[in-house]
Design an enzyme around this catalytic site. Structure first.
Site, PDB file in Angstrom:
ATOM      1  N   GLY A 227       2.019 -34.603  27.321  1.00 34.63           N
ATOM      2  CA  GLY A 227       3.016 -35.682  27.251  1.00 34.63           C
ATOM      3  C   GLY A 227       3.246 -36.165  25.834  1.00 34.63           C
ATOM      4  O   GLY A 227       4.388 -36.425  25.424  1.00 34.63           O
TER       5      GLY A 227
ATOM      6  N   LYS B  92      13.290 -27.374  34.261  1.00 32.38           N
ATOM      7  CA  LYS B  92      14.378 -28.330  34.469  1.00 32.38           C
ATOM      8  C   LYS B  92      15.011 -28.878  33.198  1.00 32.38           C
ATOM      9  O   LYS B  92      14.315 -29.250  32.260  1.00 32.38           O
ATOM     10  CB  LYS B  92      13.831 -29.526  35.253  1.00 32.38           C
TER      11      LYS B  92
HETATM   12  P1  AMP Z   1       8.082 -26.759  32.384  1.00 36.03           P
HETATM   13  O1  AMP Z   1       6.902 -27.439  32.978  1.00 36.03           O
HETATM   14  O2  AMP Z   1       9.336 -27.518  32.443  1.00 36.03           O
HETATM   15  O3  AMP Z   1       7.779 -26.198  30.997  1.00 36.03           O
HETATM   16  O4  AMP Z   1       8.385 -25.527  33.315  1.00 36.03           O
HETATM   17  C1  AMP Z   1       7.483 -24.477  33.462  1.00 36.03           C
HETATM   18  C2  AMP Z   1       7.764 -23.779  34.755  1.00 36.03           C
HETATM   19  O5  AMP Z   1       9.096 -23.320  34.763  1.00 36.03           O
HETATM   20  C3  AMP Z   1       6.887 -22.567  34.944  1.00 36.03           C
HETATM   21  O6  AMP Z   1       6.043 -22.798  36.037  1.00 36.03           O
HETATM   22  C4  AMP Z   1       7.873 -21.460  35.207  1.00 36.03           C
HETATM   23  O7  AMP Z   1       7.467 -20.620  36.265  1.00 36.03           O
HETATM   24  C5  AMP Z   1       9.135 -22.185  35.575  1.00 36.03           C
HETATM   25  N1  AMP Z   1      10.337 -21.390  35.318  1.00 36.03           N
HETATM   26  C6  AMP Z   1      10.705 -20.828  34.150  1.00 36.03           C
HETATM   27  N2  AMP Z   1      11.830 -20.128  34.299  1.00 36.03           N
HETATM   28  C7  AMP Z   1      12.205 -20.233  35.589  1.00 36.03           C
HETATM   29  C8  AMP Z   1      13.291 -19.709  36.357  1.00 36.03           C
HETATM   30  N3  AMP Z   1      14.217 -18.928  35.802  1.00 36.03           N
HETATM   31  N4  AMP Z   1      13.348 -20.052  37.656  1.00 36.03           N
HETATM   32  C9  AMP Z   1      12.401 -20.828  38.201  1.00 36.03           C
HETATM   33  N5  AMP Z   1      11.368 -21.339  37.543  1.00 36.03           N
HETATM   34  C10 AMP Z   1      11.261 -21.051  36.244  1.00 36.03           C
END
Ligand code: AMP
Length: 408
Positions: free
Chosen positions: A388, A211
């Site tokens: 965090g 996100k």
């Molecule tokens: P974060 O915790 O924000 O670093 O997000 C990590 C998560 O983002 C992981 O579980 C990934 O599977 C997910 N992610 C990365 N790229 C995508 C994408 N293109 N669509 C959906 N989920 C994603």
């Protein structure tokens, strides 16, 4: 580094208060609670052993999970942690099942040089007589003062809680003459802090993950500090949408499109976005896929990884990097068919570490999981231990636990 470290302290014969991160997973085996993963205890050993070798009397404490009721306290004692520490150190560890009071004070007074004591979970102070008062988590000034009175010097080696102002870090520091960083904390300040404050250039930041909303402050801060900021993963599609590209069913945050537009405009060629994608018709490893190019993603499909042209583009941006900070995967790396982009970045980081002598730093939970899954963690310069805390550090925030460490 301008902060005092454990090596600057006179430790012989001193009662050394040590805030460690022993927030480890526990499990029940044959009716007994034991530590199921001792990584964090092992990571704290160098600082503990150093203090003992110097003739210090180590008084160790940590939080363990969250305590919201008297009931929570039952399964979350530090006793099994103290037992594990004794096994790892190969010497006895006194465990005191209290966070304050005469039993704890007497045990500390009875310590000899080179001996170790662990006291009870600091968050037991969050619930007093059944009421959630958060003495530890809200930094009750009396509690920090009391804990400070139990020792001569304070060593903080718990980076994972450095973004919190708790009695067991900032509270003690405010009431004791010298607070020093332990070796783990020192490493985090040196690499994460160093990258953000005075990186060797070119400095490239790679931000991925799901996100935009979670990482927007990091992107904004790093756009100010880095020479290039690569954005990949699910969050890139909101930027693509802002650029007017079709994104099919990809992850999308409508309320962040304006902000994305603004960042694209302000950043110019400093911001590097993917130019292609592996598009799938379902969020599933076995989904039907096709290679989506510059034109974007067609209806009914979603981008789940960066494509080969993006990998080449990102590699070219990384080619002469001297400092790299990486947070967040380039795709859904948990599914093998969408892990290629993340894998390629991991491999490229290993290459620039070796060939350019670059400082390569990975921060944040998911990226750490990714580099461990890729098996390259030990070939990069620094893998941050604090989820965090490392994110807030990269956002450019002042971390209370680090601010409270004495200057040299
Ligand atoms: P974060 O915790 O924000 O670093 O997000 C990590 C998560 O983002 C992981 O579980 C990934 O599977 C997910 N992610 C990365 N790229 C995508 C994408 N293109 N669509 C959906 N989920 C994603």
């Amino acid at each position: 580094m301008a902060k005092l470290t454990v090596e600057d302290l006179e430790l012989k014969g001193k009662k050394v208060l040590m805030r460690v991160d022993f927030n480890v997973p526990l499990k029940e085996e044959n009716g007994e609670v034991i530590v199921s993963n001792d990584n964090r205890i092992v990571a704290a050993l160098p600082t503990i052993k150093y203090v003992l070798e110097q003739g210090g009397r180590a008084i160790l404490f940590s939080h363990l999970a969250r305590i919201k009721s008297e009931d929570d306290k039952k399964g979350l004692s530090m006793k099994p942690v103290a037992q594990k520490l004794a096994d790892l150190l190969g010497q006895p560890v006194t465990f005191v099942p209290a966070t304050e009071g005469p039993e704890l004070e007497a045990a500390i007074d009875g310590l000899e040089d080179g001996q170790v004591l662990v006291f009870e979970n600091t968050r037991f102070e969050d619930v007093v007589d059944g009421v959630e008062v958060k003495r530890e988590s809200k930094n009750d000034p009396e509690l920090g003062k009391y804990w400070a009175s139990l020792g001569d010097v304070f060593v903080n080696d718990a980076f994972g809680t450095a973004h919190r102002s708790h009695a067991s870090n900032a509270g003690i520091a405010a009431n004791i003459e010298q607070t020093a960083a332990g070796f783990l904390m020192e490493k985090e300040i040196k690499f994460l802090g160093g990258a953000v404050e005075k990186p060797e250039r070119p400095f490239v930041a790679i931000i991925g993950g799901a996100k935009v909303s979670d990482k927007i402050t990091i992107i904004q801060n790093l756009l100010k500090k880095a020479d290039k900021v690569i954005v990949g993963g699910g969050m890139a599609y909101t930027f693509d949408a802002a650029n007017g590209k079709s994104i099919g069913n990809s992850l999308f945050e409508e309320d962040k499109v304006e902000l994305a537009k603004q960042l694209i405009e302000e950043a110019g060629d400093k911001l590097v976005l993917p130019v292609d994608a592996v598009a799938a018709d379902a969020f599933n490893n076995d989904a039907d896929t096709y290679a989506a190019g510059e034109e974007g993603i067609k209806d009914g499909y979603m981008g789940l990884d960066i494509g080969p042209k993006s990998i080449e583009l990102f590699k070219s941006v990384l080619a002469d990097a001297k400092t790299v900070v990486w947070n967040g995967p380039m795709g859904v790396f948990e599914m093998p068919n969408f892990a290629k982009g993340t894998l390629a970045i991991g491999e490229e980081l290993v290459k620039v570490t070796k060939e350019n002598g670059a400082t390569t730093i990975v921060g944040g939970g998911d990226s750490t999981a990714a580099v461990q899954q890729l098996g390259v963690a030990d070939q990069l310069t620094h893998i941050s231990t604090g989820g965090g805390a490392s994110l807030e550090y990269l956002e450019g925030k002042t971390l209370p636990g680090i601010a409270a460490i004495s200057e040299k």
